[in-house]
Design an enzyme around this catalytic site. Sequence first.
Site, mmCIF file in Angstrom:
data_model
loop_
_atom_site.group_PDB
_atom_site.id
_atom_site.type_symbol
_atom_site.label_atom_id
_atom_site.label_comp_id
_atom_site.label_asym_id
_atom_site.label_seq_id
_atom_site.Cartn_x
_atom_site.Cartn_y
_atom_site.Cartn_z
ATOM 1 N N CYS A 96 -18.761 24.882 -25.236
ATOM 2 C CA CYS A 96 -17.986 24.448 -24.078
ATOM 3 C C CYS A 96 -18.665 24.910 -22.775
ATOM 4 O O CYS A 96 -19.688 24.371 -22.399
ATOM 5 C CB CYS A 96 -16.549 24.943 -24.190
ATOM 6 S SG CYS A 96 -15.386 24.115 -23.087
ATOM 7 N N HIS A 216 -14.695 23.627 -29.898
ATOM 8 C CA HIS A 216 -14.694 25.064 -30.146
ATOM 9 C C HIS A 216 -14.668 25.379 -31.646
ATOM 10 O O HIS A 216 -13.584 25.506 -32.232
ATOM 11 C CB HIS A 216 -13.479 25.712 -29.480
ATOM 12 C CG HIS A 216 -13.578 25.834 -28.000
ATOM 13 N ND1 HIS A 216 -13.984 26.990 -27.374
ATOM 14 C CD2 HIS A 216 -13.322 24.939 -27.017
ATOM 15 C CE1 HIS A 216 -13.964 26.803 -26.057
ATOM 16 N NE2 HIS A 216 -13.577 25.567 -25.812
ATOM 17 N N GLU A 218 -15.413 28.207 -33.050
ATOM 18 C CA GLU A 218 -14.913 29.576 -33.252
ATOM 19 C C GLU A 218 -13.390 29.627 -33.299
ATOM 20 O O GLU A 218 -12.801 30.607 -33.792
ATOM 21 C CB GLU A 218 -15.448 30.500 -32.149
ATOM 22 C CG GLU A 218 -14.691 30.495 -30.832
ATOM 23 C CD GLU A 218 -14.845 29.228 -29.999
ATOM 24 O OE1 GLU A 218 -14.154 29.112 -28.968
ATOM 25 O OE2 GLU A 218 -15.655 28.359 -30.366
#
Length: 256
Positions: A96, A216, A218
């Site tokens: 991002c 994302h 993660e």
Amino acid sequence: MSAPSFLVMAGDGINCERETAHALRLAGADATIAHVNDILAAPTVLDRHDGLALPGGFSFGDELGSGRLLALKLKHQLAEALDRLVARKCPIIGICNGFQVLLQLGLLPTPREAQLATLTRNEGGHFIDRWVGLAVEPNTACHWTRALDTARTIELPIRHGEGRVMFAVDRAEMIATSLADAGQVVLRYTQPVNGSHGDIAGLCDPSGLIFGLMPHPEAYVSQATYRTVRADPFAPGDGAGIFHSIMRIFDHQLGR
């Protein structure tokens, strides 16, 4: 054998460093979180790590454009150390805001060459916070997606206001085609999301070791964080495969 060591950048508005470090550790890496100012004060710290992660966030409050000020700060004070990291063929991921920084630094799409791509305001002009479907390009050179099944759509969350991948207007299609042919287009949205050229959601450099993406991974390394309740919250999420993929690089180097 010691685990591969990743430096995870924090500070200046980055806010996903803990999740990113956790994702790397789950994949088998030794992840160290360090404030950007501490890294700039001792740039050789990069020489003691095997990889670098630039997590998501809102560096400098997105003033003057997302990722631009942080990239300028890193470029003026960390350029030589980053060049050494790239020369050592160390994996780098930008998620991002981190993707925005990698583009502004000139590490994507191709290090040390003129910047061919940028990330600008979403086509709808507003911030997007939702889950999206993603297709992994079957011919991608990216090492960060090697463990993913290219025949299966994955899901990851996005949260950005400037995630629209754009190329030079006068030769956008030529650049996009060239990158795709070289395997540097990694992820595409399965349906239009923010107006990105060709629905591109992630790019890598020619080596496949430097990877930038707007979604994302993660945030979805286990089913516990999926958008609906799952039977086994501890089962791996789609994002886990991205971090496990890059560990194969080190397994190969160590002959495992």
